[in-house]
Design a protein around this motif. Structure first.
Motif, mmCIF file in Angstrom:
data_model
loop_
_atom_site.group_PDB
_atom_site.id
_atom_site.type_symbol
_atom_site.label_atom_id
_atom_site.label_comp_id
_atom_site.label_asym_id
_atom_site.label_seq_id
_atom_site.Cartn_x
_atom_site.Cartn_y
_atom_site.Cartn_z
ATOM 1 N N GLU A 80 -4.657 -12.142 0.564
ATOM 2 C CA GLU A 80 -3.261 -12.342 0.600
ATOM 3 C C GLU A 80 -2.462 -11.017 1.242
ATOM 4 O O GLU A 80 -1.490 -11.128 1.691
ATOM 5 C CB GLU A 80 -2.792 -12.599 -0.866
ATOM 6 C CG GLU A 80 -3.059 -13.888 -1.382
ATOM 7 C CD GLU A 80 -2.187 -14.902 -0.950
ATOM 8 O OE1 GLU A 80 -1.115 -15.129 -0.764
ATOM 9 O OE2 GLU A 80 -2.900 -15.812 -0.010
ATOM 10 N N ILE A 81 -2.942 -10.046 0.796
ATOM 11 C CA ILE A 81 -2.377 -8.802 1.402
ATOM 12 C C ILE A 81 -2.524 -8.693 2.736
ATOM 13 O O ILE A 81 -1.636 -8.269 3.485
ATOM 14 C CB ILE A 81 -3.072 -7.305 0.763
ATOM 15 C CG1 ILE A 81 -2.572 -7.499 -0.795
ATOM 16 C CG2 ILE A 81 -2.895 -5.943 1.475
ATOM 17 C CD1 ILE A 81 -3.342 -6.097 -1.529
ATOM 18 N N LYS A 82 -3.763 -9.027 3.281
ATOM 19 C CA LYS A 82 -4.013 -9.112 4.802
ATOM 20 C C LYS A 82 -3.146 -9.988 5.491
ATOM 21 O O LYS A 82 -2.789 -9.740 6.610
ATOM 22 C CB LYS A 82 -5.466 -9.308 4.975
ATOM 23 C CG LYS A 82 -6.623 -8.430 4.540
ATOM 24 C CD LYS A 82 -6.364 -7.006 5.607
ATOM 25 C CE LYS A 82 -7.487 -6.170 5.180
ATOM 26 N NZ LYS A 82 -7.532 -5.197 6.193
ATOM 27 N N ARG A 83 -2.791 -11.045 4.772
ATOM 28 C CA ARG A 83 -1.782 -12.256 5.196
ATOM 29 C C ARG A 83 -0.537 -11.318 5.496
ATOM 30 O O ARG A 83 0.184 -11.440 6.649
ATOM 31 C CB ARG A 83 -1.917 -13.374 4.624
ATOM 32 C CG ARG A 83 -1.108 -14.450 4.933
ATOM 33 C CD ARG A 83 -0.975 -15.617 4.252
ATOM 34 N NE ARG A 83 -0.424 -15.453 2.788
ATOM 35 C CZ ARG A 83 0.750 -15.442 2.624
ATOM 36 N NH1 ARG A 83 1.489 -15.631 3.515
ATOM 37 N NH2 ARG A 83 0.986 -15.088 1.336
ATOM 38 N N GLU A 84 -0.101 -10.822 4.722
ATOM 39 C CA GLU A 84 1.180 -10.307 4.453
ATOM 40 C C GLU A 84 1.226 -9.119 5.459
ATOM 41 O O GLU A 84 2.118 -9.010 6.263
ATOM 42 C CB GLU A 84 1.644 -9.651 3.235
ATOM 43 C CG GLU A 84 1.809 -10.616 1.818
ATOM 44 C CD GLU A 84 1.954 -9.763 0.670
ATOM 45 O OE1 GLU A 84 2.027 -8.768 0.499
ATOM 46 O OE2 GLU A 84 2.322 -10.560 -0.296
ATOM 47 N N VAL A 85 0.408 -8.483 5.684
ATOM 48 C CA VAL A 85 0.230 -7.386 6.581
ATOM 49 C C VAL A 85 0.438 -7.935 8.019
ATOM 50 O O VAL A 85 0.991 -7.478 8.858
ATOM 51 C CB VAL A 85 -1.027 -6.485 6.411
ATOM 52 C CG1 VAL A 85 -1.044 -5.361 7.735
ATOM 53 C CG2 VAL A 85 -0.952 -5.574 5.163
ATOM 54 N N ASN A 98 1.941 -10.442 8.850
ATOM 55 C CA ASN A 98 3.390 -10.740 9.040
ATOM 56 C C ASN A 98 4.287 -9.445 9.174
ATOM 57 O O ASN A 98 5.459 -9.907 8.946
ATOM 58 C CB ASN A 98 3.791 -11.903 8.051
ATOM 59 C CG ASN A 98 3.009 -13.169 8.198
ATOM 60 O OD1 ASN A 98 2.725 -13.651 9.415
ATOM 61 N ND2 ASN A 98 2.607 -13.660 6.794
ATOM 62 N N GLY A 99 3.755 -8.272 9.211
ATOM 63 C CA GLY A 99 4.639 -7.228 9.118
ATOM 64 C C GLY A 99 5.137 -6.784 7.801
ATOM 65 O O GLY A 99 6.133 -5.983 7.769
ATOM 66 N N ILE A 100 4.758 -7.230 6.714
ATOM 67 C CA ILE A 100 5.056 -6.846 5.456
ATOM 68 C C ILE A 100 4.096 -5.959 4.828
ATOM 69 O O ILE A 100 2.827 -5.997 4.650
ATOM 70 C CB ILE A 100 5.239 -8.035 4.506
ATOM 71 C CG1 ILE A 100 6.068 -9.088 4.958
ATOM 72 C CG2 ILE A 100 5.676 -7.752 3.043
ATOM 73 C CD1 ILE A 100 5.944 -10.303 4.282
ATOM 74 N N ASP A 101 4.719 -4.660 4.535
ATOM 75 C CA ASP A 101 3.835 -3.530 3.837
ATOM 76 C C ASP A 101 3.593 -3.667 2.285
ATOM 77 O O ASP A 101 4.838 -3.614 1.796
ATOM 78 C CB ASP A 101 4.400 -2.302 4.498
ATOM 79 C CG ASP A 101 3.619 -1.205 4.025
ATOM 80 O OD1 ASP A 101 2.665 -1.248 2.997
ATOM 81 O OD2 ASP A 101 3.596 0.097 4.400
ATOM 82 N N PRO A 102 2.854 -4.014 1.702
ATOM 83 C CA PRO A 102 2.643 -4.320 0.276
ATOM 84 C C PRO A 102 3.164 -2.905 -0.586
ATOM 85 O O PRO A 102 3.774 -3.270 -1.682
ATOM 86 C CB PRO A 102 1.355 -4.589 -0.011
ATOM 87 C CG PRO A 102 0.407 -4.344 1.191
ATOM 88 C CD PRO A 102 1.375 -4.267 2.277
ATOM 89 N N LYS A 130 0.528 1.198 12.961
ATOM 90 C CA LYS A 130 -0.213 2.274 13.336
ATOM 91 C C LYS A 130 -0.390 3.366 12.286
ATOM 92 O O LYS A 130 -0.962 4.427 12.588
ATOM 93 C CB LYS A 130 0.102 3.151 14.717
ATOM 94 C CG LYS A 130 0.270 1.996 15.819
ATOM 95 C CD LYS A 130 1.177 2.663 17.091
ATOM 96 C CE LYS A 130 1.015 1.878 17.983
ATOM 97 N NZ LYS A 130 1.471 2.493 19.328
ATOM 98 N N LYS A 131 -0.329 3.014 10.974
ATOM 99 C CA LYS A 131 -0.692 3.891 9.857
ATOM 100 C C LYS A 131 -1.569 3.184 9.083
ATOM 101 O O LYS A 131 -1.658 2.007 8.656
ATOM 102 C CB LYS A 131 0.608 4.348 9.153
ATOM 103 C CG LYS A 131 1.461 5.247 9.814
ATOM 104 C CD LYS A 131 2.796 5.261 8.999
ATOM 105 C CE LYS A 131 3.829 6.326 9.781
ATOM 106 N NZ LYS A 131 4.765 6.630 8.649
#
Length: 391
Positions: free
Chosen positions: A68-73, A75-79, A44-45
């Motif tokens: 790739e960043i959108k895919r990580e996000v 999956n709950g991964i904050d780059p 939520k940020k």
């Protein structure tokens, strides 16, 4: 938007942010420079991360990185959080791991130089340059076998203990899932150590010092006096070899051992008999102005004083050459010999214990804070008088 449009926007030089799609933006900064920025929302940020500069990173590559960043996000991964995590120290080799572990040792151990010395001398040459996950139990066995075969059973056991601690540290840091040293026991290393009870008799001491004198070309006068002082003062080897002249008060006939070098954590003043002071003054001449009583004999060494192993090695060399006429003994046995001779001379047990800077046990140790200086002075004087004809 294509590359031609990107170049045109940058050439205009207007400070602005242009949407490309899928959260990717082209941010035009001063001096006609364009940066690729990806916006995303997680927990939520609203966040954004700069992924490169145009043309170092092309439009096509920027789009791929954004996806790739959108895919990580998703999956709950904050780059951004991952980028900060990557600033932590890298651990590639066992040497890297060991340096971090030894820093932890320095925080909790009184003498962290001991595990550092064992690691540097006995562990690092075999596995120090290996990747942390490449070390296997066969490597550990090779290390402890090499030490045991060099007739150092105590060091073999210590080395095994340090290997276990080292790779537990790796597991704690999530660098390994198993400990290659865990299955080994002391029976695989130096064996179960028996408490030593060796104490030399006066007759044996007479033969030992005669051997030292007959082999003075290899057993130096400094080593000779060091052994004599260990016998007559009952101090620990480490306390003696690292001693400095500033600790000695010849007028008061006292040696003030500081607490940081005392195994008990308490400083102690050791009374000095006249004969002992004579030996120390001879050593002072031989020290050639050094701050240490036993200055290092090789300028390249890391100690300002002689190595803690110097006296041990000199005595063991005489045994290997079959020149020593008595049964095997170690430097620490000299301290036990001192205690035995004090007992034979009728010195009270609690006084003899304080001569060796032992903590008194039980209730007596809690309530008896008297230092027995006068009693210790008399006891050590009796001991010196008993020994000086043999030394």
């Amino acid at each position: 938007m294509n590359d031609k449009q990107v170049k045109a926007l940058i050439k205009q030089g207007e400070h602005a942010r242009h949407a490309i799609g899928n959260g990717l933006y082209l941010r035009i900064a001063n001096q006609n420079i364009g940066y690729w920025v990806v916006r995303y929302t997680i927990n939520k940020k609203r966040r954004e991360i700069t992924i490169g500069k145009y043309p170092d990173l092309s439009l096509a590559d920027a789009k791929f990185n954004a996806s790739e960043i959108k895919r990580e996000v998703s999956n709950g991964i904050d780059p951004i959080a991952e980028k900060k995590r990557n600033k932590t120290p890298e651990f590639n080799t066992v040497d890297d791991l060991a340096e971090d572990w030894l820093k932890e040792c320095a925080k909790r151990l009184k003498h962290p130089n001991i595990p550092r010395r064992v690691y540097t001398k006995d562990i690092a040459p075999t596995i120090g340059e290996l990747g942390i996950d490449q070390v296997n139990p066969r490597d550990i066995r090779a290390i402890i076998n090499n030490i045991a075969e060099s007739n150092r059973p105590t060091i073999a056991n210590d080395c095994l203990m340090y290997c276990k601690q080292l790779f537990r540290h790796a597991i704690k840091l999530d660098l390994r899932t198993s400990n290659p040293a865990e299955a080994f026991t002391v029976s695989d290393a130096g064996g179960v150590e028996k408490s030593r009870s060796r104490a030399l008799s006066l007759e044996e001491l007479s033969q030992v010092f005669k051997c030292f004198r007959e082999n003075h070309n290899q057993f130096t006068r400094e080593n000779y006096l060091a052994v004599a002082l260990l016998l007559c003062l009952g101090v620990r080897k480490g306390e003696l070899v690292a001693s400095k002249w500033e600790e000695f008060d010849f007028e008061a006939a006292l040696w003030h051992i500081p607490q940081e070098r005392s195994k008990t954590g308490r400083g102690i003043s050791v009374p000095l008999a006249p004969t002992v002071i004579e030996w120390l003054k001879e050593l002072q001449i031989r020290a050639y102005g050094s701050e240490f009583v036993f200055p290092n004999r090789r300028a390249s060494k890391r100690f300002g004083h002689i190595s803690p192993d110097t006296i041990n090695a000199a005595i063991q060399k005489l045994f290997k050459q079959e020149k020593m006429p008595v049964a095997h003994f170690t430097v620490h046995d000299l301290r036990r010999t001192c205690r035995s001779l004090l007992a034979e001379s009728g010195i009270a047990g609690h006084v003899a214990e304080r001569c060796l800077n032992h903590k008194l046990k039980g209730v007596e140790g809690i309530y008896d804070r008297y230092d027995y200086l006068d009693e210790r002075r008399e006891a050590l004087s009796v001991l010196v008088e008993q020994l000086k004809s043999y030394v």
